[in-house]
Design an enzyme around this catalytic site. Structure first.
Site, PDB file in Angstrom:
ATOM      1  N   ASP A  45      13.774  46.061  35.423  1.00  0.00           N
ATOM      2  CA  ASP A  45      14.730  46.068  36.519  1.00  0.00           C
ATOM      3  C   ASP A  45      13.956  46.033  37.835  1.00  0.00           C
ATOM      4  OD1 ASP A  45      17.973  46.983  36.560  1.00  0.00           O
ATOM      5  OD2 ASP A  45      16.865  47.089  38.463  1.00  0.00           O
ATOM      6  N   ARG A 182      30.823  41.772  25.867  1.00  0.00           N
ATOM      7  CA  ARG A 182      32.246  42.145  25.877  1.00  0.00           C
ATOM      8  C   ARG A 182      32.389  43.653  26.086  1.00  0.00           C
ATOM      9  NH1 ARG A 182      34.168  38.145  20.990  1.00  0.00           N
ATOM     10  NH2 ARG A 182      35.013  36.463  22.318  1.00  0.00           N
ATOM     11  N   LYS A 235      33.711  33.010  26.841  1.00  0.00           N
ATOM     12  CA  LYS A 235      33.710  34.222  27.669  1.00  0.00           C
ATOM     13  C   LYS A 235      34.601  34.062  28.895  1.00  0.00           C
ATOM     14  CE  LYS A 235      32.636  38.043  29.724  1.00  0.00           C
ATOM     15  NZ  LYS A 235      33.088  39.369  29.256  1.00  0.00           N
ATOM     16  N   CYS A 289      35.406  41.946  35.878  1.00  0.00           N
ATOM     17  CA  CYS A 289      35.483  40.751  35.018  1.00  0.00           C
ATOM     18  C   CYS A 289      36.658  39.845  35.363  1.00  0.00           C
ATOM     19  CB  CYS A 289      35.680  41.177  33.567  1.00  0.00           C
ATOM     20  SG  CYS A 289      34.464  42.255  32.949  1.00  0.00           S
TER      21      CYS A 289
HETATM   22  N1  SAJ Z   1      46.173  44.920  34.457  1.00  0.00           N
HETATM   23  C1  SAJ Z   1      47.501  44.662  34.769  1.00  0.00           C
HETATM   24  N2  SAJ Z   1      48.380  44.424  33.754  1.00  0.00           N
HETATM   25  C2  SAJ Z   1      47.983  44.412  32.439  1.00  0.00           C
HETATM   26  C3  SAJ Z   1      46.619  44.653  32.148  1.00  0.00           C
HETATM   27  C4  SAJ Z   1      45.728  44.912  33.174  1.00  0.00           C
HETATM   28  O1  SAJ Z   1      47.901  44.665  35.938  1.00  0.00           O
HETATM   29  O2  SAJ Z   1      48.823  44.216  31.560  1.00  0.00           O
HETATM   30  C5  SAJ Z   1      45.222  45.163  35.546  1.00  0.00           C
HETATM   31  C6  SAJ Z   1      44.567  46.535  35.462  1.00  0.00           C
HETATM   32  O3  SAJ Z   1      45.302  47.493  36.178  1.00  0.00           O
HETATM   33  C7  SAJ Z   1      43.199  46.262  36.121  1.00  0.00           C
HETATM   34  C8  SAJ Z   1      42.910  44.810  35.775  1.00  0.00           C
HETATM   35  O4  SAJ Z   1      44.175  44.224  35.425  1.00  0.00           O
HETATM   36  O5  SAJ Z   1      43.280  46.405  37.515  1.00  0.00           O
HETATM   37  C9  SAJ Z   1      41.932  44.614  34.615  1.00  0.00           C
HETATM   38  O6  SAJ Z   1      42.385  45.433  33.562  1.00  0.00           O
HETATM   39  P1  SAJ Z   1      41.810  45.181  32.040  1.00  0.00           P
HETATM   40  O7  SAJ Z   1      42.662  46.030  31.138  1.00  0.00           O
HETATM   41  O8  SAJ Z   1      41.696  43.748  31.768  1.00  0.00           O
HETATM   42  O9  SAJ Z   1      40.375  45.895  32.055  1.00  0.00           O
HETATM   43  P2  SAJ Z   1      38.957  45.263  32.404  1.00  0.00           P
HETATM   44  O10 SAJ Z   1      38.929  44.632  33.727  1.00  0.00           O
HETATM   45  O11 SAJ Z   1      37.963  46.325  32.142  1.00  0.00           O
HETATM   46  O12 SAJ Z   1      38.816  44.079  31.338  1.00  0.00           O
HETATM   47  C10 SAJ Z   1      37.916  44.229  30.282  1.00  0.00           C
HETATM   48  C11 SAJ Z   1      37.540  42.825  29.875  1.00  0.00           C
HETATM   49  N3  SAJ Z   1      36.410  42.949  28.985  1.00  0.00           N
HETATM   50  C12 SAJ Z   1      35.312  42.193  29.230  1.00  0.00           C
HETATM   51  O13 SAJ Z   1      35.256  41.363  30.104  1.00  0.00           O
HETATM   52  C13 SAJ Z   1      34.149  42.446  28.356  1.00  0.00           C
HETATM   53  C14 SAJ Z   1      38.694  42.119  29.189  1.00  0.00           C
HETATM   54  O14 SAJ Z   1      38.201  40.923  28.567  1.00  0.00           O
HETATM   55  C15 SAJ Z   1      39.321  42.982  28.114  1.00  0.00           C
HETATM   56  O15 SAJ Z   1      40.474  42.311  27.606  1.00  0.00           O
HETATM   57  C16 SAJ Z   1      39.745  44.313  28.719  1.00  0.00           C
HETATM   58  O16 SAJ Z   1      38.553  44.953  29.220  1.00  0.00           O
HETATM   59  C17 SAJ Z   1      40.375  45.175  27.636  1.00  0.00           C
HETATM   60  O17 SAJ Z   1      41.263  44.625  26.944  1.00  0.00           O
HETATM   61  O18 SAJ Z   1      40.014  46.332  27.517  1.00  0.00           O
END
Ligand code: SAJ
Length: 456
Positions: A45, A182, A235, A289
């Protein structure tokens, strides 16, 4: 076949030395996991303080990551992981993953400074017969253009393009792969160990070798061998897909508001229809992401000079989701006006500052956008978030004298709020519910001026 090639194509903890460039929330768990399996791992790093912490067995990753601190101590004590800022120490490595940040700027253009620097510095020290695997999320096409070109130019070696070149005893060759991560904050080790991975190799033999390599840290999930472009497309597509799904839910919410409907009832009944899985409307889409990866996918087309196709659905979904905090801002102005309050005279309580429920991660949080809008009209703002310092104060104290409370994040603790007591602390009983966290009948009994997203 050179012994180095042997150690790459048939990796084993005793023979294969692993390098990991970028010891952040993705790279550090990867380094620790390979070290836990007995590989000698050299982590690199550019941040000397981060390197020092890691070598002292101190986890530098913020937030609660179950198991990571103990695992880091274990592999440091066992001397299976060593961290450094010196690229020359990567020279001995047979397989090197690249896990550096790949953000997009305000114009949605990928910023590859960190990636360029890492690849160039690696190229200057890399030995022939080394496998370089990009784990960072990049626009499809980037690994076989930017990464390949910089690596070849700085190393004066060539990346193989066909398996036959593995037999060429004269060739100063490099092997290239792409294996997108992921992981998710709060579940870094769990996701790393249990989720399927796509192993994109520059040739089929390299892809198969990557599957064998990752099998050591991913014992049961699928390791799908494919080509590099497919891995990059998978991805960025999987996150663009989620963003479009959320945007659909948000647009239906706005339609319901305008038409007098209730999106939550609509969603419940729609999802009873076979094959429908409508996601949740909300106050916006944040994180590291989802807001970024759709633009990387779109960029893959924009970069090709001969592109005759311009994506429209994916950008449109981004704009819908980006606009949700501004929609709430308009609702707030409307409710203040209905209560004969000027924004500059109003005190607003923002409940939730992280981007995700029960998380302390504030990257690209929708709440930051709402705070910016409210600041621009002179409103006085109090932010509360039980997971984010310095906002983790007593919620009822934060509510003191506020005219309006806005729920931006559905933290579990908010679901058990004593709303009656909260309202006694406030100057007015206006509640804006950006995540459908509360029961309207209870709010009506409390004579609250209640708005819920998606309810007309
Ligand atoms: N959100 C909504 N409505 C939904 C789901 C999420 O408004 O129905 C919002 C959340 O409040 C947040 C944002 O979207 O602000 C992202 O939420 P997320 O549940 O997608 O969580 P992340 O951003 O951590 O997404 C990660 C991603 N993983 C990777 O990139 C490795 C995503 O591909 C996964 O689908 C997600 O986690 C997961 O399902 O846990």
């Amino acid at each position: 076949m050179s012994s180095r090639l042997d150690h790459i194509l048939f990796p084993s903890p005793s023979n294969t030395i692993v390098g990991v460039i970028g010891l952040g929330y993705v790279g550090l768990p990867v380094a620790c996991e390979f070290a836990r399996q007995g590989f000698n791992v050299i982590g690199l790093d550019i941040k000397a303080d981060r390197v020092a912490k890691i070598n002292a067995g101190i986890n530098p990753i913020e937030g609660d990551e179950p198991g990571l601190q103990a695992l880091l101590c274990e592999v440091i004590v066992a001397q299976k992981l060593q961290a450094t800022t010196d690229y020359k120490e990567l020279q001995a490595a047979h397989v090197i993953t690249i896990n550096v940040e790949t953000p997009v700027d305000e114009f949605h253009v990928p910023q590859y400074h960190a990636l360029r620097a890492a690849v160039h510095s690696l190229g200057e020290v890399i030995q022939s017969d080394t496998l370089v695997i990009v784990e960072s999320t990049v626009a499809p096409g980037t690994t076989l253009s930017l990464v390949k070109e910089i690596l070849e130019e700085s190393s004066n070696k060539k990346t193989i393009t066909m398996d036959a070149q593995l037999q060429d005893i004269q060739m100063q060759r490099l092997l290239l792969g792409m294996c997108p991560e992921r992981v998710m904050p709060g579940r870094l080790l769990h996701n790393l160990r249990n989720l399927d991975r796509v192993c994109g190799g520059v040739t089929p033999v390299v892809a198969a070798a990557m599957s064998r390599f990752y099998r050591y840290i991913i014992p049961h999930a699928d390791l799908d061998a494919t080509d590099i472009l497919t891995a990059e497309l998978v991805k960025t597509t999987e996150n663009a897909y989620r963003d479009v799904q959320i945007a659909f839910a948000n647009e239906v919410a706005l339609i319901c508001e305008a038409s007098g409907g209730n999106v939550w009832k609509v969603r419940e009944l729609v999802n009873k229809s076979p094959g429908r899985h409508m996601l949740l409307p909300g106050a916006g889409v944040g994180g590291h992401c989802i807001p970024k990866d759709p633009w990387l996918l779109v960029n893959s087309v924009q970069r090709t000079k001969t592109a005759s196709f311009t994506p429209t659905l994916i950008p449109a979904a981004r704009y819908i989701n980006e606009a949700m905090p501004h929609h709430l801002y308009n609702i707030i102005l409307q409710r203040l006006s209905q209560n004969n309050l000027q924004p500059q005279d109003a005190k607003v309580l923002i409940m939730g500052y992280s981007y995700l429920e029960d998380s302390d991660d504030t990257r690209d949080t929708p709440s930051q956008k709402l705070v910016y809008f409210l600041n621009s009209v002179g409103a006085k703002i109090t932010v509360h978030d039980p997971f984010v310092k310095p906002y983790d104060n007593d919620i009822y104290d934060c509510a003191l004298g506020c005219d309006i409370a806005v729920l931006m994040v559905k933290h579990t603790t908010y679901l058990s709020l004593d709303l009656s007591y909260l309202f006694t602390m406030m100057r007015r009983r206006i509640l804006i519910d950006g995540r459908n966290a509360f029961d309207e009948t209870i709010l009506n009994k409390l004579s609250a001026d209640y708005y819920c997203i998606g309810v007309g």
